[in-house]
Write a protein that holds these residues in place. Structure first.
Motif, short mmCIF file in Angstrom:
data_model
loop_
_atom_site.label_atom_id
_atom_site.label_comp_id
_atom_site.label_asym_id
_atom_site.label_seq_id
_atom_site.Cartn_x
_atom_site.Cartn_y
_atom_site.Cartn_z
N UNK A 164 -21.40 20.55 18.51
CA UNK A 164 -20.13 19.84 18.51
C UNK A 164 -19.75 19.59 19.96
N UNK A 165 -19.08 18.46 20.18
CA UNK A 165 -18.78 18.05 21.54
C UNK A 165 -17.29 17.68 21.65
N UNK A 166 -16.44 18.70 21.63
CA UNK A 166 -14.99 18.43 21.72
C UNK A 166 -14.62 17.91 23.10
N UNK A 167 -13.35 17.56 23.26
CA UNK A 167 -12.87 17.06 24.54
C UNK A 167 -13.28 18.02 25.65
N UNK A 168 -13.76 17.47 26.77
CA UNK A 168 -14.29 18.32 27.83
C UNK A 168 -13.74 17.92 29.19
N UNK A 169 -12.48 17.53 29.22
CA UNK A 169 -11.88 17.07 30.47
C UNK A 169 -10.92 18.09 31.05
N UNK A 170 -11.09 19.38 30.68
CA UNK A 170 -10.10 20.37 31.08
C UNK A 170 -10.44 21.17 32.31
N UNK A 270 -20.42 32.46 11.97
CA UNK A 270 -19.88 31.34 12.74
C UNK A 270 -21.02 30.38 13.05
N UNK A 271 -21.00 29.21 12.38
CA UNK A 271 -22.10 28.27 12.56
C UNK A 271 -22.20 27.75 13.97
N UNK A 272 -21.09 27.38 14.58
CA UNK A 272 -21.08 26.89 15.97
C UNK A 272 -20.02 27.63 16.77
N UNK A 273 -18.77 27.18 16.72
CA UNK A 273 -17.71 27.80 17.52
C UNK A 273 -17.31 26.91 18.67
N UNK A 274 -16.61 25.80 18.35
CA UNK A 274 -16.27 24.80 19.35
C UNK A 274 -15.31 25.31 20.42
N UNK A 275 -14.61 26.41 20.15
CA UNK A 275 -13.73 26.96 21.18
C UNK A 275 -14.51 27.40 22.41
N UNK A 276 -15.80 27.70 22.24
CA UNK A 276 -16.62 28.08 23.39
C UNK A 276 -16.77 26.90 24.34
N UNK A 277 -17.14 25.71 23.78
CA UNK A 277 -17.20 24.50 24.60
C UNK A 277 -15.89 24.29 25.36
N UNK A 278 -14.79 24.39 24.61
CA UNK A 278 -13.48 24.07 25.16
C UNK A 278 -13.09 25.04 26.27
N UNK A 279 -13.31 26.33 26.04
CA UNK A 279 -12.96 27.32 27.05
C UNK A 279 -13.82 27.16 28.30
N UNK A 341 -20.68 22.29 30.89
CA UNK A 341 -20.10 21.30 30.00
C UNK A 341 -20.05 19.94 30.67
N UNK A 342 -19.66 19.90 31.92
CA UNK A 342 -19.51 18.63 32.63
C UNK A 342 -20.84 17.90 32.81
N UNK A 343 -21.93 18.65 33.02
CA UNK A 343 -23.21 18.03 33.35
C UNK A 343 -24.16 17.91 32.16
N UNK A 344 -24.03 18.80 31.17
CA UNK A 344 -25.06 18.86 30.12
C UNK A 344 -24.52 18.77 28.71
N UNK A 345 -23.59 19.67 28.34
CA UNK A 345 -23.17 19.77 26.95
C UNK A 345 -21.85 19.05 26.72
#
Length: 397
Positions: A164-170, A270-279, A341-345
């Protein structure tokens, strides 16, 4: 090239990827076919999006003819979870010889021993195995997905990393580990057994006992709320631990952006866990459970986060304390997490790699997986074993 993504409904986790791929314009004309309305429960959790503002969205239940045309005739189709509502259409497309992808989380999340079920194998043959010699690829939304599908010999040589690729501008929002600032820790998710929010409260009690200065936000709602409130009160943590209740996605990200450390304590369910991407995108140093699907893809232990094994609280506490004692390391891991996150995921990279892969398929018939990140080859990683899943199940019961 026309690319169509088919799934139950579009949500805030999928939208960034969909927008990224739609930005290719005529090079990759994109549509999203939504097969059902979103449930009210999901809407109340802040998952809803403004459907009228999404030009590439096609509602199967309102424009069936257009949706069917896209599913059967698009150059590329991605099938997510459709809850069995369009099985005949899926079968027709996947059998057609046209390039297609299955987007899947684990199929044996509760224990791989279940694959021996004759009835289950028949179902898996119909849904997956019979397409092994067709141009159908598996996008593995989680590190242990390939292990599950390898058991049933589906998609040989055609399993690729996805997520999953949630918003990543944080990244720029995070205050980082500012010298002299009180340590801020965040946990976010549904307050349910599989996510183990009690680990966060236990850690807070440990930190208080050690005389550490900190605040902790536990963001979310669920059936364990009363239990956690009692734990906080009994441990005298009311002035340090803030149980925020349920928050919308943008509000959750603000809590992450204000923290130096993020705790991710989900188990193997937990299949994925999008909060990890976000954090990670917010620059948090993440202490994460290795059992959740996103963690082996996103975090290299000791490089851009810390990983604890086998759902073990003692290992979790040890890893968390090591960060709390070393603020410079916390800051360093947070910066590397944001870089990952910024460069790869992220959605833009995922969209670009998917388009590249599809172009190579049509040009040569031999597309090359990416070297890293989305669309790279998914290795078979040993999933949590039968003994581990049985122990956890018995503990919860």
């Amino acid at each position: 090239m026309v690319i169509t993504f088919v799934s139950n409904y579009i949500n805030h986790h999928q939208l960034p990827f969909c927008r990224a791929i739609s930005a290719f314009g005529e090079e990759a004309e994109f549509y999203f076919v939504q097969v059902m309305p979103m449930e009210e429960k999901r809407k109340s959790m802040g998952w809803a999006v403004d459907e009228t503002a999404i030009p590439f969205l096609v509602l199967y239940y309102k424009d069936r003819e257009r949706a069917m045309q896209l599913i059967l005739e698009s150059d590329v189709v991605l099938f997510g979870w459709t809850e069995g509502r369009i099985t005949d259409l899926e079968e027709k497309r996947l059998s057609s010889g046209k390039l297609s992808f299955r987007v899947s989380e684990r199929i044996y999340r509760e224990g791989q021993w279940k694959f021996i079920s004759p009835r289950g194998l028949i179902a898996k043959y119909k849904e997956h195995i019979r397409y092994r010699n067709k141009p159908v690829y598996l996008l593995c939304t989680g590190a242990y997905v390939a292990s599950d599908f390898n058991l049933i010999k589906a998609y040989p040589g055609k399993m690729l990393k996805w997520g999953y690729f949630p918003e990543s501008d944080g990244k720029e929002l995070s205050p980082g580990a500012r010298e002299g600032a009180k340590l801020r820790i965040c946990w976010a998710g549904r307050l349910i057994d599989l996510k183990h929010p009690e680990f966060a409260v236990r850690l807070a009690a440990k930190l208080k006992g050690l005389g550490k200065e900190f605040t902790m936000d536990i963001v979310g709602d669920g059936p364990l709320k009363d239990t956690l409130e009692s734990m906080v009160t009994e441990a005298g943590l009311s002035d340090r631990v803030n149980l925020t209740g349920g928050k919308r996605p943008a509000e959750v990200r603000r809590y992450m952006a204000g923290a130096q450390i993020f705790l991710f304590t989900s188990n193997y369910l937990e299949g994925w866990g999008a909060v990890v991407n976000e954090a990670m995108s917010c620059g948090c140093a993440v202490v994460a459970s290795a059992e959740a699907g996103s963690v082996p893809f996103l975090i290299e232990d000791g490089v851009n986060g810390l990983v604890y094994r086998d759902g073990n609280y003692e290992d979790f506490e040890k890893k968390a304390l090591s960060l709390i004692e070393d603020r410079d390391r916390t800051d360093s891991l947070g910066r590397r997490a944001a870089d990952t996150i910024e460069k790869t995921w992220n959605a833009k990279v995922a969209a670009g790699e998917l388009v590249r892969f599809c172009k190579e398929f049509f040009e040569s018939g031999r597309p090359v997986p990416s070297k890293d990140g989305p669309m790279s080859r998914a290795q078979v990683i040993k999933a949590p074993g039968f003994k581990r899943t049985l122990e956890e199940k018995n503990r919860l019961e």
